[in-house]
Write an enzyme that holds these catalytic residues in place. Structure first.
Site, PDB file in Angstrom:
ATOM      1  N   ASP A  18       0.855  -1.182   0.000  1.00  0.00           N
ATOM      2  CA  ASP A  18       0.000   0.000   0.000  1.00  0.00           C
ATOM      3  C   ASP A  18       0.896   1.238   0.000  1.00  0.00           C
ATOM      4  O   ASP A  18       1.682   1.439   0.929  1.00  0.00           O
ATOM      5  CB  ASP A  18      -0.893  -0.025   1.240  1.00  0.00           C
ATOM      6  CG  ASP A  18      -1.901   1.105   1.241  1.00  0.00           C
ATOM      7  OD1 ASP A  18      -2.022   1.799   0.225  1.00  0.00           O
ATOM      8  OD2 ASP A  18      -2.571   1.290   2.285  1.00  0.00           O
ATOM      9  N   TYR A  23      -1.289  10.193  -3.179  1.00  0.00           N
ATOM     10  CA  TYR A  23      -1.515  11.429  -3.923  1.00  0.00           C
ATOM     11  C   TYR A  23      -0.552  12.528  -3.462  1.00  0.00           C
ATOM     12  O   TYR A  23      -0.055  13.317  -4.270  1.00  0.00           O
ATOM     13  CB  TYR A  23      -2.966  11.885  -3.764  1.00  0.00           C
ATOM     14  CG  TYR A  23      -3.977  10.977  -4.419  1.00  0.00           C
ATOM     15  CD1 TYR A  23      -4.405  11.225  -5.715  1.00  0.00           C
ATOM     16  CD2 TYR A  23      -4.506   9.881  -3.748  1.00  0.00           C
ATOM     17  CE1 TYR A  23      -5.336  10.404  -6.336  1.00  0.00           C
ATOM     18  CE2 TYR A  23      -5.429   9.049  -4.354  1.00  0.00           C
ATOM     19  CZ  TYR A  23      -5.844   9.314  -5.641  1.00  0.00           C
ATOM     20  OH  TYR A  23      -6.750   8.483  -6.253  1.00  0.00           O
ATOM     21  N   ARG A  60      -1.022  15.291   9.586  1.00  0.00           N
ATOM     22  CA  ARG A  60      -1.816  14.497  10.527  1.00  0.00           C
ATOM     23  C   ARG A  60      -1.425  14.780  11.976  1.00  0.00           C
ATOM     24  O   ARG A  60      -2.250  14.668  12.890  1.00  0.00           O
ATOM     25  CB  ARG A  60      -1.648  12.999  10.217  1.00  0.00           C
ATOM     26  CG  ARG A  60      -2.204  12.591   8.872  1.00  0.00           C
ATOM     27  CD  ARG A  60      -2.071  11.100   8.633  1.00  0.00           C
ATOM     28  NE  ARG A  60      -2.368  10.745   7.257  1.00  0.00           N
ATOM     29  CZ  ARG A  60      -2.464   9.500   6.812  1.00  0.00           C
ATOM     30  NH1 ARG A  60      -2.279   8.481   7.640  1.00  0.00           N
ATOM     31  NH2 ARG A  60      -2.748   9.272   5.537  1.00  0.00           N
ATOM     32  N   ASP A 120      -3.447   2.654  -5.808  1.00  0.00           N
ATOM     33  CA  ASP A 120      -2.274   2.666  -4.927  1.00  0.00           C
ATOM     34  C   ASP A 120      -2.112   1.388  -4.097  1.00  0.00           C
ATOM     35  O   ASP A 120      -1.422   1.380  -3.087  1.00  0.00           O
ATOM     36  CB  ASP A 120      -2.339   3.877  -3.990  1.00  0.00           C
ATOM     37  CG  ASP A 120      -3.578   3.866  -3.100  1.00  0.00           C
ATOM     38  OD1 ASP A 120      -4.471   3.014  -3.314  1.00  0.00           O
ATOM     39  OD2 ASP A 120      -3.670   4.723  -2.197  1.00  0.00           O
ATOM     40  N   GLU A 121      -2.754   0.295  -4.527  1.00  0.00           N
ATOM     41  CA  GLU A 121      -2.662  -0.971  -3.800  1.00  0.00           C
ATOM     42  C   GLU A 121      -2.351  -2.113  -4.764  1.00  0.00           C
ATOM     43  O   GLU A 121      -2.899  -2.171  -5.866  1.00  0.00           O
ATOM     44  CB  GLU A 121      -3.973  -1.290  -3.086  1.00  0.00           C
ATOM     45  CG  GLU A 121      -4.285  -0.423  -1.894  1.00  0.00           C
ATOM     46  CD  GLU A 121      -5.586  -0.862  -1.239  1.00  0.00           C
ATOM     47  OE1 GLU A 121      -5.544  -1.675  -0.290  1.00  0.00           O
ATOM     48  OE2 GLU A 121      -6.643  -0.411  -1.698  1.00  0.00           O
TER      49      GLU A 121
END
Length: 625
Positions: A18, A23, A60, A120-121
């Site tokens: 992952d 992005y 975050r 994206d995986e």
């Protein structure tokens, strides 16, 4: 409902990779000044600063979340960099991210079977590569272990900061480990090597989960982010699942998971262990009951599909609040933009990957005015996909009108569309050696020739002259293009090209011998300098450079059949009286080719109607004639 799949006969090594804040990483590669800075990528939407689709780990730490809007994120983190996704046709254009994801897939696929699960995986089946490593250079016999592998997180292994890497190295190099764990150790090293290679070649970091099946690998790939990997030994599966909330499991986040909670009181995966397989089958059926029983024990037979390309192409747009679409003209305007993008993507897939999509699907979200609590959904509608932007736009609008009729009846007012999407699905590879019918048809005029070079376009120009359809065989698959255009003009080259064509075509046509397929019109007879075939009015004339008898035969045929003529000046030309085309044969062709040919055929003459008052006897011819 999920269905249990057969378990593999031998242990496997499966990884789920992952990409971290993908992005954001793409934007940081495009603008290196963003590295290390709180950053978020927002969708094309000016309402409250746009919706966040990716948030960097630096942002975050300030409390920025993906559920926020851009303005809210600035309030939480005043120094955040908000990067808007590229825009095309008044909507987000994700091609730059799709292409970046393809770079990663190209690297990962070098080590095993690769399944691109999303932008994206990626899933990887590293079983064969792990077996090869275990046979040739097992970890226990290696003098040094790849450094990144020693940073892995292994479930149930002590993770003291001081001895962590030494403990991991000892686990990887255990000589007394069982075969499954030895394979898993090799897979751990392989994934670490791939992650480093991805970083070096693309500048992207990714996290990974390594286990014996897809389910477990997916569950642990996000446990230690960013840029880390987690390993699930067989001995740790039961303890790991015991306390895992049932809603965290794939396919249990919706109604089935709610049913387990409400009907059986199951809150964690471990709670499922208290139910027998028969009991679960009694509640949820044989297949789903068995799947639940196996899932509780970490058993999954789902295989990694060998798929590097997406299963479908979709384009969509949301229209929140006052931007909702409320009339057909506004819907058509947006559908045209979505279909234009979709057409470009499927055409690119056809050109680059030789794949064709078969189904066009329209989906929408809608509401009725003055019926805010209405539970009726706008129905999804599908139809066969026709290539060409105009055709897709036309069909999409018809699908919308059909869905709107089912949703709102005959009324055409009082509704709002808040989401629209069009999808091309059921994509399959074109068998090698096959081409569109237009590849075998060449117009007599230059305009007709240029009109049919693009197989995706609508053949507006009919490739026939004087009501005769002229078809010239194209041998691009048999000779080099330069030899067709230049070298094949001399007699030796012409013979060579002719012999190649005669050698290969009969083999491909042997299976359809005796049928009414159009391929019989494109076949050649046994080797000869002059070849002539008559199929219900079609003359196939293949004249060799030294042929002298062909002209007299053709002239004789022309005298016997005045409706069909031959142009002696053009070699390798098939001529057909369009009025003689057998519609029964055309009906056997694929729908797309039928539409093309129907465009060349004049409308059939209408039968002369009987006068009113005729008796039934007038429909029977006299027996004595």
């Amino acid at each position: 409902m999920p269905v249990a799949r057969p378990e593999p006969q031998e242990p496997r090594v499966i990884a789920h990779l992952d990409l971290d804040c993908f992005y954001v990483q793409v934007e940081q590669r495009r603008n290196p000044a963003l590295r290390g800075q709180p950053t978020a990528v927002v969708q094309y939407n000016d309402w409250k600063g746009g919706g966040l689709i990716a948030v960097s780990y630096e942002a975050r730490k300030f409390g920025v979340k993906r559920s926020m809007r851009g303005d809210e994120a600035k309030n939480v983190c005043p120094g955040i960099n908000l990067v808007q996704v590229p825009v095309s046709r008044d909507k987000a254009d994700l091609n730059v991210y799709r292409n970046a994801g393809s770079e990663v897939v190209a690297i990962l696929s070098t080590k095993g079977k690769c399944e691109r699960a999303s932008i994206d995986e990626v899933y990887l089946d590293l079983t064969d590569a792990a077996k090869e490593m275990l046979l040739e250079s097992p970890p226990e016999s290696s003098e040094s272990i790849f450094e990144e592998a020693t940073k892995s997180n292994i479930l149930d292994l002590p993770s003291d900061a001081g001895d962590r890497e030494e403990n991991v190295k000892a686990w990887l190099c255990r000589a007394d480990a069982d075969y499954q764990d030895k394979l898993l150790a090799c897979g751990t090293i392989l994934v670490a090597q791939l992650r480093v290679k991805v970083l070096e070649e693309t500048q992207f970091t990714c996290s990974a989960g390594i286990a014996h099946n897809k389910m477990l690998a997916k569950l642990v790939s996000g446990m230690h982010k960013p840029a880390q990997q987690t390993v699930v030994p067989s001995s740790s599966v039961q303890d790991f699942l015991a306390s895992l909330p049932v809603k965290k499991m794939k396919q249990l986040g919706g109604k089935l998971g709610s049913s387990l909670q409400d009907d059986l009181g199951v809150e964690t995966v471990g709670d499922l262990l208290g139910f027998t397989e028969e009991k679960l089958q009694e509640y949820y059926g044989v297949n789903t009951g068995t799947w639940l029983w196996k899932t509780a024990r970490g058993i999954s037979g789902e295989e990694v599909e060998d798929r590097l390309l997406p299963k479908s192409h979709g384009c969509g747009k949301t229209f929140p609040g006052p931007k909702a679409l409320k009339n057909n003209s506004s819907v058509k305007s947006w559908l045209d933009k979505l279909c234009e993008e979709l057409s470009e993507r499927i055409q690119s897939d056809l050109s680059c990957n030789k794949r064709v999509a078969q189904t066009l699907t329209l989906q929408a979200r809608a509401s009725k005015e003055n019926e805010g609590n209405s539970m009726k959904k706008f129905p999804s509608k599908s139809c066969p996909l026709r290539y060409g932007t105009g055709k897709i736009q036309e069909d999409a609008m018809k699908l919308f009108e059909s869905g709107l009729h089912d949703f709102w009846g005959s009324r055409n007012a009082g509704w709002s569309i808040t989401s629209l999407s069009v999808t091309a699905s059921k994509i399959f590879d074109i068998p090698s050696g096959t081409n569109s019918i237009l590849k075998y048809i060449k117009g007599r005029s230059s305009n007709a020739s240029s009109a049919i070079t693009d197989s995706s376009s609508t053949p507006e120009l009919t490739p026939f002259v004087d009501n005769k359809l002229y078809m010239t065989p194209v041998y691009e698959e048999r000779c080099e293009p330069s030899s067709i255009k230049e070298d094949c003009d001399d007699s030796n080259s012409a013979k060579q090209c002719s012999s190649i064509e005669r050698k290969d075509v009969p083999k491909k046509l042997s299976k359809i011998q005796g049928t009414g397929s159009i391929l019989k019109f494109l076949s050649q007879s046994q080797p000869a300098q002059h070849e002539k075939r008559n199929f219900d009015g079609l003359i196939c004339s293949h004249q060799g450079p030294e042929s002298s008898s062909g002209a007299s035969e053709a002239e004789q045929y022309g005298r016997d059949n005045t409706n069909t003529t031959i142009d002696q000046s053009s070699g390798n030309t098939w001529m057909l009286n369009v009025e003689d085309i057998d519609l029964a044969v055309v009906g056997e062709l694929p729908l797309e080719i039928q539409r093309e040919i129907q465009g060349w055929i004049r409308p059939p003459k209408q039968a002369t109607p009987k006068k009113r008052g005729s008796t039934i006897s007038s429909y029977f011819s006299p027996a004595g004639r």
